[in-house]
Design a protein around this motif. Structure first.
Motif, mmCIF file in Angstrom:
data_model
loop_
_atom_site.group_PDB
_atom_site.id
_atom_site.type_symbol
_atom_site.label_atom_id
_atom_site.label_comp_id
_atom_site.label_asym_id
_atom_site.label_seq_id
_atom_site.Cartn_x
_atom_site.Cartn_y
_atom_site.Cartn_z
ATOM 1 N N TYR A 134 0.847 -1.391 0.050
ATOM 2 C CA TYR A 134 -0.038 -0.093 -0.006
ATOM 3 C C TYR A 134 0.851 1.343 -0.037
ATOM 4 C CZ TYR A 134 -3.420 3.446 1.556
ATOM 5 O OH TYR A 134 -4.075 4.693 1.547
ATOM 6 N N ILE A 135 2.140 1.205 0.920
ATOM 7 C CA ILE A 135 2.763 2.435 0.950
ATOM 8 C C ILE A 135 3.512 2.737 -0.510
ATOM 9 C CG2 ILE A 135 4.835 3.359 2.215
ATOM 10 C CD1 ILE A 135 3.560 2.146 4.810
ATOM 11 N N MET A 136 3.952 1.705 -0.861
ATOM 12 C CA MET A 136 4.731 1.667 -2.006
ATOM 13 C C MET A 136 3.917 2.227 -3.267
ATOM 14 S SD MET A 136 6.883 -1.936 -1.786
ATOM 15 C CE MET A 136 7.705 -1.829 -3.523
ATOM 16 N N LYS B 136 1.077 3.841 -2.984
ATOM 17 C CA LYS B 136 0.533 5.390 -2.602
ATOM 18 C C LYS B 136 1.712 6.275 -3.156
ATOM 19 C CE LYS B 136 -2.773 7.623 -0.979
ATOM 20 N NZ LYS B 136 -4.112 7.767 -1.505
ATOM 21 N N ARG B 137 2.964 6.057 -2.577
ATOM 22 C CA ARG B 137 4.086 6.962 -2.952
ATOM 23 C C ARG B 137 4.403 7.364 -4.296
ATOM 24 N NH1 ARG B 137 9.637 5.253 0.033
ATOM 25 N NH2 ARG B 137 10.061 7.355 -0.829
ATOM 26 N N GLN B 138 3.918 6.328 -5.211
ATOM 27 C CA GLN B 138 3.984 6.488 -6.633
ATOM 28 C C GLN B 138 3.225 7.859 -6.991
ATOM 29 O OE1 GLN B 138 5.635 2.279 -8.288
ATOM 30 N NE2 GLN B 138 3.564 2.723 -8.314
ATOM 31 N N GLY B 139 1.870 7.797 -6.382
ATOM 32 C CA GLY B 139 1.059 8.711 -6.888
ATOM 33 C C GLY B 139 0.480 8.617 -8.107
ATOM 34 N N ASN B 140 0.134 7.191 -8.744
ATOM 35 C CA ASN B 140 -0.142 6.971 -9.945
ATOM 36 C C ASN B 140 -1.667 6.730 -10.052
ATOM 37 O OD1 ASN B 140 2.138 7.400 -11.054
ATOM 38 N ND2 ASN B 140 2.539 5.262 -11.333
ATOM 39 N N THR C 214 7.819 -1.162 -9.940
ATOM 40 C CA THR C 214 6.759 -1.868 -8.717
ATOM 41 C C THR C 214 5.549 -2.486 -9.329
ATOM 42 O OG1 THR C 214 7.703 -0.295 -7.026
ATOM 43 C CG2 THR C 214 5.770 -1.315 -6.562
#
Length: 195
Positions: free
Chosen positions: A32-34, A36-40, A86
């Motif tokens: 989830y964090i990975m 979410k951090r991408q913002g895609n 990812t």
């Protein structure tokens, strides 16, 4: 598979999905964090599929494609142009399907059964193979013999082959056969096989 075995299967699905959701919760958090951090876009992808009894349900996955689908595709391909590294990793290792444990817990799906399909493609299949409706006698599954040996379906020919294999499974299904399919699926995933 008689009524008693079907009841046992459902109970095993429920318990295994519940345990899986609890044990894998750290993995869910990391993924989830990975993502979410991408913002895609949204982390969870949802789509309507047709399941047990021909009734629609919402399937959940971790999102592995950037952007929206412009037209229905049998298999959404992950490549350099529409997915991050990812997202491709999650898809290639089937980690994008972890949220489907929620579908199993709810009773929308089982661990073993035919892959759920969209109505758009079901209509195309039933136009040439009306026996597709036999599939509705089973809960759709996370894995199946057809997934193991036929892979993801990206052509109508493969969809018809998958249908034949799923009908064959319906005629022979048992708890023992389910167990063997799960073991073979886990072994294939550990070997890095791409379905």
């Amino acid at each position: 598979m008689g009524a008693m075995q079907r009841g046992v299967k459902r109970a095993l699905d429920f318990v295994a999905a519940l345990v899986g959701l609890i044990v894998l919760s750290p993995a869910y958090l990391v993924i989830y964090i990975m993502l979410k951090r991408q913002g895609n876009g949204p982390v969870i992808f949802s789509q309507e599929r047709i399941g047990y009894g021909g009734k629609p349900f919402t399937i959940y996955k971790f999102r592995t494609l950037s952007g929206r689908e412009t037209e229905p595709r049998l298999v959404a391909r992950c490549d350099e142009s529409n997915s991050t590294r990812t997202e491709r990793y999650l898809r290639e290792h089937h980690l994008d399907e972890l949220p489907q444990l929620w579908n199993v817990l709810r009773g929308d799906m089982s661990f073993v059964g035919p892959r759920p399909e969209r109505k758009f493609f079901i209509d195309k299949i039933t136009a040439v193979a009306p026996e597709y409706e036999l599939i509705y006698k089973m809960r759709p599954g996370l894995t199946s013999e057809a997934t193991l040996y036929n892979g993801y379906t990206d052509t109508m020919e493969k969809m018809l082959t998958r249908l034949r294999m799923d009908v064959c499974y319906l005629e022979r299904r048992s708890l023992w056969l389910d167990f063997r399919i799960i073991i073979r699926t886990v072994a294939s995933m550990l070997r890095g096989k791409k379905f």
